[in-house]
Design an enzyme around this catalytic site. Structure first.
Site, PDB file in Angstrom:
ATOM      1  N   SER A 252       0.672  -1.314  -0.123  1.00 56.94           N
ATOM      2  CA  SER A 252      -0.101   0.073  -0.007  1.00 56.94           C
ATOM      3  C   SER A 252       0.930   1.397  -0.083  1.00 56.94           C
ATOM      4  O   SER A 252       1.707   1.432  -0.983  1.00 56.94           O
ATOM      5  CB  SER A 252      -0.876  -0.054   1.172  1.00 56.94           C
ATOM      6  OG  SER A 252      -1.940   0.943   1.179  1.00 56.94           O
ATOM      7  N   ASP A 351      -9.672  -4.476  -4.905  1.00 56.53           N
ATOM      8  CA  ASP A 351      -8.887  -3.405  -4.544  1.00 56.53           C
ATOM      9  C   ASP A 351      -9.245  -2.496  -5.202  1.00 56.53           C
ATOM     10  O   ASP A 351      -9.114  -2.481  -6.695  1.00 56.53           O
ATOM     11  CB  ASP A 351      -7.482  -3.925  -4.317  1.00 56.53           C
ATOM     12  CG  ASP A 351      -6.613  -2.895  -3.748  1.00 56.53           C
ATOM     13  OD1 ASP A 351      -7.139  -1.618  -3.417  1.00 56.53           O
ATOM     14  OD2 ASP A 351      -5.316  -3.016  -3.817  1.00 56.53           O
ATOM     15  N   HIS A 383      -7.837  -5.048  -0.557  1.00 56.02           N
ATOM     16  CA  HIS A 383      -6.580  -4.546  -0.526  1.00 56.02           C
ATOM     17  C   HIS A 383      -5.790  -4.978   0.717  1.00 56.02           C
ATOM     18  O   HIS A 383      -6.180  -5.092   2.052  1.00 56.02           O
ATOM     19  CB  HIS A 383      -6.993  -3.003  -0.241  1.00 56.02           C
ATOM     20  CG  HIS A 383      -5.691  -2.030  -0.119  1.00 56.02           C
ATOM     21  ND1 HIS A 383      -4.829  -1.974  -1.284  1.00 56.02           N
ATOM     22  CD2 HIS A 383      -5.162  -1.203   0.905  1.00 56.02           C
ATOM     23  CE1 HIS A 383      -3.909  -1.230  -1.141  1.00 56.02           C
ATOM     24  NE2 HIS A 383      -3.838  -0.746   0.241  1.00 56.02           N
TER      25      HIS A 383
END
Length: 409
Positions: A252, A351, A383
Site C-alpha cells: 500500500s 482493491d 486491499h
C-alpha cells in the site's frame, strides 16, 4: 426514484468498513517474546512509544536471548501534537476516517487500535528480531529480522550471506507501525520462508510529518542499510547481509515509498550516493492514484475527489494528485530510469488500487526500462488482505511468488 449516486456511496462505505474491519480486527499472530536488551531512548515524534536498541559496534552478532512465552502487548494510543490543546479550540480540521482526525488545536486522533509487540525470537518461526535507532535527529528506527538458520552462527564460518529486504509498512501514510502485531508477524513469516535479512522501517507519519518526510526516511534507511552491509557497525547486516542482493518492498503506502526510493536510486544523485544498483522492487497492492480514471477505476466525482483530498492531506498540498509520487504514469522518464534490475507488482481483485498496479506494469514495460517486471493477481480479495493472515491459502500463494522473486538468481 432512488438516487443511484447515494446507493453507490453507501455501498462503497460498507465495503470499505468491512475491508478495514478485516484488516484491523483479525489477529492471527502467535505470541512474541520480549527483549531484555532493549534500552530506553528518546522517542521519535510519532505515536510510537517503544524502547529501541541503539546502533553500537560492541554488540555481539547475532544478539541471542531466551524466548519468553508470555505475550506482552504494547498499545498505540492516539497521539497529540499538543499535549494540552487550548480549551475551546478543538474543532475538527480534517476527517480522514477511518484512519485519523486532525483538530485545529493540533491534536491528532488515530482511530484504529494498533497493538504493538516487542522484538525477540518469534515462537512460531524461530526468527530473531531487534530494534535499532538509525537517526537521532528524526527518531527513525528499524526492526531487523534474522532467519533462524543464521542465529548463533559464527560469522567467520558463515560464508553464505543472505539477501536483504528493506520493507515499508502500509497505512495510508498516517497509521500503522513497523512494531505492530500485524507487520511483526507478517515479516517473521516472510523472513522464515524467504531466508532473507529484513529491515522494517518505522518511518514518520502524517499529518505530524507530511510527505515527503516518509520518502526522506526511506532514502535514509536505504543508505544506512547499504553502509552497514559494507562496513558495519551493525553486526547482523555486516556479517549476514549480501550487498549484491538488496531488495526494496512494501505494501500500500509502503509500496509507494519503496517505489520512490527505487526512482531515486536510478535518477538524480542516486547511483553516485548508493554506489550500486538495487536488485529488485516488491510492490504489494501499491498506493497509486491519479486525476483521471484508468481501466475500470470508478469515475464518480465524489470518489475521486475523496482520494484527491486525502492525498492533499498527507502531503500538505505540496504535490498534486498527478504528481509522479502518487501517479508514476505521468513521468515515463522516471520509470525508464528505475534503479533496480527487476520488479514484481501484486494486485487484489477487489482493491480500488488494482487498476493502477496493472497500469504501472504496462507503463514500466513501455517506458524503455531495461529490467524485468511481472505481475501477480489474487482474485476476489481486498486491499492488503495478506497482512492480517499471511498463513492463509491465498496469502501463502502470493508470498510464495514473492519468495521466488527474491531468491531467483
Amino acid at each position: 426514484m432512488v438516487n443511484m449516486a447515494m446507493l453507490m456511496r453507501t455501498a462503497l462505505s460498507i465495503l470499505l468498513f468491512f475491508s478495514l474491519f478485516y484488516i484491523f480486527s483479525k489477529d492471527s499472530s502467535p505470541p512474541s517474546s520480549s527483549s531484555s536488551l532493549a534500552l530506553h531512548l528518546p522517542q521519535r515524534h510519532s505515536p510510537i512509544q517503544f524502547p529501541i536498541q541503539p546502533q553500537t559496534p560492541s554488540l555481539p552478532s547475532p544478539i541471542q536471548f531466551e524466548s519468553s512465552h508470555s505475550h506482552h502487548e504494547h498499545t498505540q494510543k492516539p497521539f497529540s501534537i499538543l499535549s494540552d490543546p487550548p480549551p475551546g479550540n478543538d474543532e475538527l480540521q480534517y476527517d480522514f476516517s477511518p484512519y485519523v482526525k486532525l483538530y485545529k488545536s493540533g491534536r491528532v486522533e488515530r482511530l484504529p487500535h494498533i497493538p504493538l509487540v516487542p522484538p525477540g525470537i518469534h515462537t512460531f518461526t524461530g526468527v530473531n528480531s531487534k530494534d535499532v535507532l538509525i537517526d537521532h535527529a528524526t527518531g527513525v528506527s528499524v526492526r531487523l529480522y534474522l532467519p533462524k538458520q543464521a542465529i548463533g552462527t559464527d560469522p567467520k564460518h558463515h560464508r553464505q550471506k543472505l539477501p536483504v529486504l528493506l520493507y515499508f509498512h502500509g497505512g495510508a501514510f498516517v497509521i500503522e507501525s513497523a512494531f505492530s502485531t500485524f507487520y511483526h508477524h507478517f515479516l517473521n513469516v516472510l523472513v522464515s520462508k524467504a531466508q532473507v535479512l529484513a529491515i522494517s522501517v518505522n518511518y514518520r507519519l502524517a499529518p505530524e510529518h507530511r510527505l515527503p518526510a516518509a520518502y526522506e526516511d526511506g532514502w535514509l534507511a536505504l543508505k544506512w542499510a547499504l553502509n552497514n552491509c559494507r562496513s558495519g557497525p551493525e553486526p547482523w547486516l555486516f556479517h549476514h547481509g549480501d550487498i549484491n542482493r538488496v531488495f526494496l518492498g512494501g505494501d500500500s503506502a509502503g509500496g509507494n515509498i519503496a517505489h520512490d526510493s527505487a526512482i531515486r536510486a536510478g535518477t538524480v544523485r542516486g547511483p553516485s550516493e548508493l554506489g550500486m544498483k538495487i536488485k529488485g522492487l516488491i510492490l504489494l497492492n501499491p498506493y497509486f492514484w491519479g486525476k483521471d480514471p484508468v481501466g475500470t477505476e470508478p469515475g464518480d466525482r465524489w470518489i475521486r475527489e475523496s482520494f484527491e483530498k486525502n492525498w492533499d492531506f498527507v502531503c500538505g498540498g505540496l504535490m498534486g494528485i498527478d504528481h509522479p509520487a502518487v501517479n508514476p504514469l505521468t513521468w515515463m522518464e522516471g520509470l525508464r530510469s528505475l534503479g533496480c534490475e527487476r520488479v514484481i507488482v501484486t494486485v487484489a481483485g477487489r482493491d480500488f488500487f488494482r487498476e493502477r498496479g496493472v497500469a504501472y506494469v504496462k507503463a514500466l514495460k513501455n517506458s524503455g526500462w531495461s529490467g524485468a517486471v511481472q505481475i501477480y493477481e489474487t482474485k476476489d480479495e481486498f486491499h492488503v488482505y495478506f497482512i492480517s493472515n499471511p498463513l492463509g491459502k491465498k496469502a501463502s500463494e502470493e508470498m510464495h511468488a514473492v519468495v521466488h522473486f527474491i531468491n531467483r538468481r
